[in-house]
Design an enzyme around this catalytic site. Structure first.
Site, PDB file in Angstrom:
ATOM      1  N   ASP A  30      12.379  -9.831   1.449  1.00 52.97           N
ATOM      2  CA  ASP A  30      13.606  -9.030   1.416  1.00 52.97           C
ATOM      3  C   ASP A  30      13.455  -7.893   2.430  1.00 52.97           C
ATOM      4  O   ASP A  30      12.392  -7.720   3.026  1.00 52.97           O
ATOM      5  CB  ASP A  30      13.844  -8.447   0.014  1.00 52.97           C
ATOM      6  CG  ASP A  30      12.588  -7.824  -0.559  1.00 52.97           C
ATOM      7  OD1 ASP A  30      11.732  -7.332   0.217  1.00 52.97           O
ATOM      8  OD2 ASP A  30      12.438  -7.804  -1.793  1.00 52.97           O
ATOM      9  N   ASP A  32      14.041  -3.717   3.053  1.00 52.95           N
ATOM     10  CA  ASP A  32      14.373  -2.399   2.527  1.00 52.95           C
ATOM     11  C   ASP A  32      14.893  -1.553   3.687  1.00 52.95           C
ATOM     12  O   ASP A  32      14.442  -1.702   4.819  1.00 52.95           O
ATOM     13  CB  ASP A  32      13.141  -1.728   1.906  1.00 52.95           C
ATOM     14  CG  ASP A  32      12.637  -2.498   0.691  1.00 52.95           C
ATOM     15  OD1 ASP A  32      13.458  -3.142   0.015  1.00 52.95           O
ATOM     16  OD2 ASP A  32      11.426  -2.480   0.444  1.00 52.95           O
ATOM     17  N   ASP A 109       2.013   3.783   1.959  1.00 49.42           N
ATOM     18  CA  ASP A 109       0.602   3.514   1.672  1.00 49.42           C
ATOM     19  C   ASP A 109      -0.211   3.132   2.916  1.00 49.42           C
ATOM     20  O   ASP A 109      -1.074   3.880   3.360  1.00 49.42           O
ATOM     21  CB  ASP A 109       0.440   2.497   0.531  1.00 49.42           C
ATOM     22  CG  ASP A 109       1.269   1.229   0.694  1.00 49.42           C
ATOM     23  OD1 ASP A 109       1.980   1.093   1.715  1.00 49.42           O
ATOM     24  OD2 ASP A 109       1.208   0.367  -0.197  1.00 49.42           O
TER      25      ASP A 109
HETATM   26  P1  ATP Z   1       5.871  -7.159  -0.508  1.00 53.41           P
HETATM   27  O1  ATP Z   1       5.813  -8.205   0.520  1.00 53.41           O
HETATM   28  O2  ATP Z   1       4.932  -7.392  -1.593  1.00 53.41           O
HETATM   29  O3  ATP Z   1       7.250  -6.827  -0.989  1.00 53.41           O
HETATM   30  P2  ATP Z   1       6.020  -4.517   0.527  1.00 53.41           P
HETATM   31  O4  ATP Z   1       5.183  -3.809   1.549  1.00 53.41           O
HETATM   32  O5  ATP Z   1       7.461  -4.714   0.850  1.00 53.41           O
HETATM   33  O6  ATP Z   1       5.292  -5.876   0.226  1.00 53.41           O
HETATM   34  P3  ATP Z   1       6.932  -3.141  -1.771  1.00 53.41           P
HETATM   35  O7  ATP Z   1       6.234  -2.928  -3.058  1.00 53.41           O
HETATM   36  O8  ATP Z   1       8.158  -3.978  -1.748  1.00 53.41           O
HETATM   37  O9  ATP Z   1       5.846  -3.731  -0.806  1.00 53.41           O
HETATM   38  O10 ATP Z   1       7.225  -1.710  -1.178  1.00 53.41           O
HETATM   39  C1  ATP Z   1       8.042  -1.487  -0.042  1.00 53.41           C
HETATM   40  C2  ATP Z   1       7.441  -0.366   0.812  1.00 53.41           C
HETATM   41  O11 ATP Z   1       7.352   0.847   0.062  1.00 53.41           O
HETATM   42  C3  ATP Z   1       6.019  -0.625   1.276  1.00 53.41           C
HETATM   43  O12 ATP Z   1       5.991  -1.399   2.450  1.00 53.41           O
HETATM   44  C4  ATP Z   1       5.488   0.765   1.474  1.00 53.41           C
HETATM   45  O13 ATP Z   1       5.919   1.303   2.702  1.00 53.41           O
HETATM   46  C5  ATP Z   1       6.156   1.546   0.359  1.00 53.41           C
HETATM   47  N1  ATP Z   1       5.322   1.571  -0.852  1.00 53.41           N
HETATM   48  C6  ATP Z   1       5.341   0.677  -1.867  1.00 53.41           C
HETATM   49  N2  ATP Z   1       4.462   0.984  -2.815  1.00 53.41           N
HETATM   50  C7  ATP Z   1       3.854   2.107  -2.401  1.00 53.41           C
HETATM   51  C8  ATP Z   1       2.833   2.935  -2.959  1.00 53.41           C
HETATM   52  N3  ATP Z   1       2.258   2.637  -4.115  1.00 53.41           N
HETATM   53  N4  ATP Z   1       2.467   4.029  -2.259  1.00 53.41           N
HETATM   54  C9  ATP Z   1       3.054   4.333  -1.075  1.00 53.41           C
HETATM   55  N5  ATP Z   1       3.990   3.597  -0.510  1.00 53.41           N
HETATM   56  C10 ATP Z   1       4.395   2.481  -1.153  1.00 53.41           C
HETATM   57 MG    MG Z   2       8.949  -5.549  -0.490  1.00 52.42          MG
END
Ligand code: ATP
Ligand code: MG
Length: 402
Positions: A30, A32, A109
């Site tokens: 997805d 964001d 993160d």
């Molecule tokens: P995935 O493919 O699992 O969705 P993702 O990187 O998109 O990986 P998400 O949990 O959807 O992970 O989070 C979206 C974004 O928000 C991350 O890419 C990161 O920039 C930020 N983020 C998410 N969780 C944290 C955290 N615990 N601490 C800091 N930033 C975070």
């Molecule tokens: Mg994500």
């Protein structure tokens, strides 16, 4: 979406996992969006959007069939005394302060998760060196690693998850504190850890996730019910669990459904089975022993991950069914074939046979029994002209590759 916000004079970018996956040539799950617009301003651009979230507010904007998360650039509390936003252990409790795009980048993160992409202009904004890290397949926490892990210990698991999922490798500073900080996971709300476990193990890279958790010394804390595998935060991993994860990964690759119930049946089988055997030695009947052992093991596991009841009830059924599957005499076995949980129980029996060849004749019995039932239902159908009855045993078919 980004265009709409930009047209209203706001800055807007795709950010996070979507950008990262695009640059890695993977299909993003997805997208964001991060924007300079406040949630209220987002609402004025997309009047039908939903504002959600307590810890930080964001907008859910529906376009086409999917929902996109639109979040305002966020700043970061650093002074715990002034803001009261950090817990005593240093965890972030409240995080709802708008900030600049740079601030939004550094509160994320890992560097590879902090890239902003403007899909209109094609520009990438990188304030933390994430682009280069991505090219070098490096996973690097932004800022001071120990501090960042303490702020949110789930980042320890995210390090393992991205290692498994993306084939990146943590740089030394990011990897170094993980093992020692693993106990911080016990401070994380169990419901949040359950979500993380699902992302680790039911997203198509479960086996690699387990390997990463083992290597980083996180498994023993995450799975307190599992037997320790010597030192260093590892757990004992048998063939059954490996095979279960392998099957699950295959099922995900084939877009077949998977369920946490089967996953936890495999994760916790070994300690449950051992405990049940001890209870039997002490005089419990086998069914009583398995139910009791299941309870003990679930209780232990609940200290880190809350397994919702709708899953743990099925896990328990899969375990208890292993006893029923030993009853092959007389006519009772035919009723077993009609049980909702039969298919999951049978798949689980096959997994157990990978560890215990003595179970092979039993597997053979149930494999052949199903051929029999298909045949007899076929006959019934042709005789009565009824619509074929959906076999109940197809349900509950879980994470194994049956
Ligand atoms: P995935 O493919 O699992 O969705 P993702 O990187 O998109 O990986 P998400 O949990 O959807 O992970 O989070 C979206 C974004 O928000 C991350 O890419 C990161 O920039 C930020 N983020 C998410 N969780 C944290 C955290 N615990 N601490 C800091 N930033 C975070
Ligand atoms: Mg994500």
């Amino acid at each position: 979406m980004v265009q709409d916000l930009q047209a209203h004079g706001y800055e807007a970018f795709i950010v996070g996992g979507g950008v990262r996956d695009l640059l890695l040539g993977k299909l993003p799950k997805d997208f964001d969006v991060a924007t300079s617009a406040t949630p209220e301003q987002v609402k004025s651009v997309f009047p039908l959007c939903h504002l959600i979230g307590r810890r930080f507010r964001l907008a859910h904007v529906r376009k086409g069939g999917s929902i996109t998360e639109v979040a305002t650039f966020r700043g970061h509390h650093r002074d715990s005394d002034e803001t009261g936003s950090l817990s005593r252990e240093g965890r972030i409790l409240r995080d709802n302060v708008w900030g600049s795009i740079e601030e939004d980048a550094i509160r994320r993160d890992f560097t590879i998760n902090a890239l902003f992409l403007d899909p209109v202009g094609g520009e990438i904004r990188d304030y933390v060196g994430g682009y280069k890290d991505l090219q070098n397949r490096k996973l690097r926490l932004i800022g001071e690693p120990e501090l960042r892990y303490r702020e949110d210990p789930v980042r320890l698991l995210r390090a393992a998850r991205f290692t498994a999922k993306l084939g990146v490798e943590p740089v030394a500073e990011t990897a170094a504190p993980i093992r020692e900080l693993a106990p911080l996971l016990t401070d994380v709300p169990p419901a949040r850890l359950f979500e993380e476990v699902v992302k680790l193990f039911l997203a198509g890279h479960g086996l690699r996730s387990l390997e990463a958790l083992q290597r980083f010394g996180l498994s023993a804390t995450l799975f307190p019910a599992m037997q320790g595998g010597g030192r260093q935060g590892k757990v004992r991993v048998g063939l059954l669990l490996r095979k279960a994860l392998e099957n699950t990964d295959h099922r995900v690759a084939e877009s077949k459904p998977v369920t946490p119930a089967f996953l936890f049946a495999a994760l916790l089988w070994q300690p449950m089975d051992q405990l049940a055997k001890e209870f039997v030695v002490n005089g419990d009947l086998p069914y009583v022993a398995v139910n009791h052992a299941a309870e003990v093991v679930f209780d232990l596991q609940a200290s880190t991950t809350a397994i919702p009841r709708r899953f743990s009830a099925v896990t328990r059924q899969i375990w208890v069914s292993q006893l029923r599957l030993t009853k092959t005499r007389g006519k009772r076995w035919q009723r077993m074939l009609e049980e909702r949980y039969f298919r999951a129980a049978y798949d689980f029996l096959l997994l157990r046979a990978a560890e215990d060849p003595e179970l092979e004749p039993l597997c053979k019995f149930w494999t052949e029994a199903q051929v029999g039932i298909d045949f007899s239902q076929q006959r019934k159908r042709t005789r009565s002209g009824d619509r074929p009855r959906r076999r109940r045993s197809n349900r509950g078919n879980a994470a194994s590759g049956g």
